[in-house]
Motif scaffolding. Structure first.
Motif: not given
Length: 986
Positions: A275-276, A279, A281, A283, A289, A293-294, A296-297, A329
């Motif tokens: 998830n944000y 990784c 990043i 959100a 966040p 789970r985008p 980009e991750c 995290d």
């Protein structure tokens, strides 16, 4: 459709051209007077089988002429029969003969076919041969016939699905068959349906060996994993009366087998879906966040392993030094896994469900063969062949799974993780780990019966004849496969992937029924599957002329029906089980297992939970748990052909040829359940197509012992029934997009060209080379078709009112169009090029009876056309190289042969497995040794022959990988099977 019409027009033109080339010399030559020595006194023509010759009754009237057989040993005689049949064939064929009734040279017909060039054997996980593929195409492209009639079976393998047109050959005892021929190039008179070829199996008949005969065979079988001796045996009796007018043959075969398979499965591999927060990043505003789970991750795809958002509160996580409730995290993941980057963590590969698996159970089969022949005059021959086979199979399959995928509250938390250059995890300590037991005690019953009456009538002085034949068969299967799944407590494990398969160390005793197993996150299933396949047909073939020079015309009508139904009562049974068997009571139904983890007391659990009522009351479902879809297909096929066989001389050398064309038309009804407007009902879709299938073959005896061959043809295979089932659903409220099977799929068709030849070196010896080229069209893929609503086959009145309103707003049912997602034929061509080498060499100059045989096949496949990329992703399952070799020695009493078969590894699936773009399941290279030996006591009654067969002599495993060599997908060890027996004849 225009493209399809154009191809048909081209085929008709080819047909006329080929017939024109062949017609002139067909009867231009005077018939030569040939004297051929036969292995038995030649009977009258009325004693000849109508289509497939037998090595025991060769005469000059046969298309296949056998030279004098003087070799010693039943295996060498079988090879020489095959060599002579290949030499005298016009097209590209390979045959395997039994030396006598009940003496087929292999234990499994599929194993026999594996000795033929260009044949790839499909083995079940227990090592047993199931079906065969020919020349670079899947096994569903192989047409199988018995005595000229098509075969369809309802059975499936241990891990197979058989959703297409495959035929499982392990249902048929080898003792019942005298000859199996693989036609790699077609003739117009052959039944259509095999783009890659036709496997023609010839069952025994009484006049194959006139007189009174009785053969028997008894064997004891032991598999070193099943570790139990099982009996099998057969008896065949045949009789013909003194005047040669009537004969009867009856055979029985019974096998009581056991399977034992040890293995490891993963159900694919996966990586974390971060998830944000994990990784690191930020959100976007308004996005959670922790729950999102985008991409980009998770740049590498996959993401089926979800590391928990916060540390769960259980004994395992507390013992690992983690704080329950702490957010997991980026910083925590990096601290727990020193030396790794967050990108390496996100790409780390572990098994989705790493599990040792064990199978054990019964493989029982009983079969009956009966054949009757009546030859009232020299000009009439009547026969009836019947075959019955039934199998009872059980499989107590158990496995214990380390949960790597998303599963309830679990989710591995990695610590001290190490990965290699490909991202495969080699070592790690995982906390919050959980195991589950998955027990599936399969029970399966299969039945098959067929009846095949026919007659041959000879007329005129030139050997003209009329063959008529009918056939009917039915195959039925029912499988019940309950599942019991219970979960372990959470724990911490040490994981290692530095050997053949991943392993773990855990403080839990997974073989303790009192460990604390729980229903939390578990389940039970009651899932049944029923299959029924019915085939019927009739045909008439008129031959004008003798077997060397003739014109043949014929018609055929065939029907094929198949129905697959899944039944599922899992929800009701699970509700009852969870309400009546508490976690505390669960342990009383668990037992220590033989493999280091628990198993179930299945009989007592079924009785205590009223399983049999829920099984018998299971309602129909969308499909069985083997992955198929509930539904049925019915095909009516009419075919007609004209064929010319002739001989002429070119440069004073005999040229034999065959030319003709076959026309077939197919009408289909495809039906299956759909749910429209909340109502479940069966929907029927229809389709039809026709094909012209021209063919031409020539064999030129350029020297006394050299034959050159040439063949051109067009072949077809009907589309996959599973791709045509309705399964109609709307994916939007405005009824603009639907999903549905496609009854308008056209067949796979192939334009074929073969060139090759053989040098016959004496006795059974030959050296041969064949080059072949196939251009296959008709491959399917998931595409879209736009059509008016009225063509969907769904009544307008069955729609929801809002869907009716949407269709009315677009012009009504006849105008409103629907975008339908369905399988469509690709606009692409697959070119298959290959070569086959065969060498059979007696070594009698070293010692009498010694020899070897071997073959090698190489295949290259190349797609072209606008949809070539789509087709590229569907090319898997075919080995680019395969070879086998057999060394043999025989004399009057003793024989021994050692065989080795090798298949190059190949991709078993397309890419994008488990959402990982590059990932494919790739099978490893595999070779297998088999041994066969015998000794005959000729001075004793019935000349008993003691036999020894060892299958998989060195205990080779079957393995596939998830793209990387150290990421095993599955591995199965079928063990070594030893059979000791005796056979004889009176």
């Amino acid at each position: 459709m225009h493209h399809h019409f154009a191809r048909n027009a081209l085929s008709r033109a080819m047909s006329l051209a080929l017939l024109g080339m062949a017609a002139t010399p067909a009867f231009a030559q005077e018939q030569p007077q040939i004297e051929v020595p036969a292995p038995v006194p030649a009977p009258s023509r009325a004693q000849e089988p109508p289509s497939v010759p037998s090595p025991q009754s060769a005469t000059v009237d046969e298309a296949t002429r056998l030279d004098s057989i003087d070799v010693v040993g039943y295996f060498r005689r079988s090879i020489q029969f095959s060599t002579e049949a290949k030499r005298d064939a016009t097209g590209f064929t390979d045959s395997i003969f039994a030396e006598d009734i009940g003496k087929f040279p292999d234990l499994n017909i599929a194993e026999s076919l594996n000795r033929i060039p260009g044949i790839q054997l499909d083995r079940d996980v227990n090592g047993e041969g199931l079906n065969v593929a020919i020349r670079g195409l899947p096994n569903s492209f192989t047409k199988t016939v018995i005595n000229g009639a098509q075969v369809a079976t309802a059975s499936i393998g241990l891990n197979a699905q058989n959703q297409n047109r495959e035929v499982d050959l392990n249902l048929f005892p080898t003792e019942f068959f005298n000859q199996v021929t693989v036609h790699k190039t077609p003739k117009a008179s052959l039944l259509e349906g095999g783009v890659s070829g036709v496997v023609d199996m010839r069952s025994a008949r009484p006049f194959d060996n006139p007189g009174t005969h009785f053969t028997y065979q008894l064997q004891a079988e032991e598999n070193d994993i099943a570790d139990k001796i099982s009996p099998r045996g057969s008896a065949i009796g045949s009789w013909t009366n003194d005047d040669g007018t009537f004969g009867a043959l009856v055979g029985v075969s019974s096998a009581r087998g056991r399977i034992g398979v040890e293995g490891y499965e993963t159900v694919g591999w996966t990586n974390p879906g971060l998830n944000y927060v994990q990784c690191g990043i930020a959100a976007p505003e308004g996005v959670d966040p922790l729950s999102v789970r985008p991409s980009e991750c998770n740049a590498g795809g996959g993401g089926n392993w979800l590391i928990p958002n916060v540390v769960p509160d259980n004994a395992a996580t507390r013992a690992a030094g983690l704080t329950p409730g702490q957010v997991i995290d980026r910083d925590l993941l990096l601290a727990l896994n020193p030396g790794l980057t967050i990108d390496q963590i996100s790409e780390a590969l572990i098994p989705r469900l790493g599990r040792p698996v064990h199978m054990s159970g019964d493989r029982d089969r009983d079969a009956l063969l009966a054949s009757f022949e009546w030859r009232p005059t020299d000009d009439m021959h009547f026969y009836v062949d019947t075959l019955y086979s039934e199998a009872h199979r059980t499989n107590d399959r158990i496995d214990v799974n380390l949960v790597g995928r998303v599963f309830g509250p679990s989710g591995l938390i990695p610590t001290d993780m190490q990965v290699d250059e490909n991202g495969v995890v080699t070592d790690a300590t995982f906390t919050n780990a959980q195991f589950f037991l998955e027990a599936r005690p399969y029970v399966e019953d299969v039945k098959y019966w067929s009846i095949n009456p026919g007659a041959t009538f000879w007329f005129g002085d030139a050997g003209s004849r009329l063959d008529v034949q009918a056939n009917a068969s039915r195959s039925w299967m029912f499988r019940e496969s309950p599942t019991i799944l219970v979960n372990s407590p959470f724990t911490t494990i040490d994981y290692s992937n530095t050997g053949d398969v991943p392993t773990w160390d855990t403080d839990l005793d997974l073989n303790d029924p009192d460990l604390g197993w729980t229903w939390a996150g578990g389940r039970v299933n009651v899932q049944n599957e029923k299959r029924v396949v019915e085939v019927a047909g009739a045909r008439a073939d008129l031959q004008l002329g003798d077997d060397g020079r003739n014109v043949k015309v014929g018609v055929a009508y065939d029907t094929f029906e198949r129905r697959i139904q899944g039944f599922d009562n899992s929800a009701a049974w699970q509700e009852y089980v969870f309400a009546n068997v508490s976690d505390a009571e669960l342990a009383s139904f668990l037992r220590p297992g033989p493999y280091g983890f628990i198993t179930g007391d299945f009989d007592s659990f079924k009785e205590a939970t009223d399983y049999y009522r829920y099984r018998d009351e299971a309602p129909e479902s969308a499909g069985p748990n083997t992955g198929g879809s509930t539904g049925g297909i019915s095909e009516d096929v009419f075919g007609a052909y004209v064929e010319i066989n002739g001989e002429t001389e070119v440069l004073d050398r005999l040229l034999r040829f065959n030319a003709g064309t076959r026309w077939v038309t197919t009408d289909q009804e495809i039906s299956g359940p759909v749910t429209i407007g909340g109502v479940r009902q069966w929907q029927t879709l229809t389709g039809d197509y026709d094909e012209w299938l021209p063919s031409f073959s020539a064999a030129w005896d350029v020297a006394d012992d050299v034959v050159l061959r040439l063949s051109g043809s067009r072949t077809m295979t009907r589309p996959n029934p599973s791709s045509m089932l309705p399964n109609t659903t709307f994916t939007d409220t405005t009824a603009q997009v639907a999903s549905q099977g496609n009854p308008n799929l056209v067949p796979y068709t192939s334009t074929n060209f073969d060139i090759g030849g053989e040098w016959y070196t004496g006795e059974e010896g030959l050296v041969g080379l064949t080059l072949f080229n196939k251009r296959v069209e008709g491959y399917t893929y998931q595409g879209t078709t736009t059509m008016p609503f009225s063509q969907l086959g769904i009544p307008y009145e069955d729609l929801e009112s809002y869907q009716q309103d949407a269709i009315d707003a677009r012009g009504g049912p006849d105008v409103a169009t629907i975008v339908v997602n369905q399988q469509v034929n690709a606009n692409a061509t697959l070119q298959i090029q290959g070569l086959e080498l065969i060498w059979v060499q007696p070594l009698t100059f070293i010692t009498e009876g010694l020899g070897f045989m071997g073959n090698f096949t190489k295949i290259n496949m190349e797609p072209s056309g606008p949809d070539a990329d789509v087709l590229e992703g569907n090319l898997y399952g075919i080995a680019p190289k395969l070879w086998n070799a057999t060394a043999y020695w025989e004399n009057d009493a003793a024989s021994i042969r050692l065989s080795y078969n090798w298949t190059e590894g190949t991709a078993g699936t397309g890419p994008n497995q488990n959402g990982i773009p590059y990932a494919q399941i790739i099978g490893e290279d595999r070779g297998q040794f088999d041994l066969s030996a015998s000794y005959t006591f000729a001075s004793l009654p019935s000349s008993p022959q003691v036999t020894l067969n060892v299958i998989n002599l060195t205990g080779e495993e079957r393995r596939s990988n998830f793209y990387y060599d150290n990421a095993v997908n599955d591995i199965y060890d079928p063990g070594r099977t030893v059979l000791l027996g005796v056979r004889g004849s009176f």
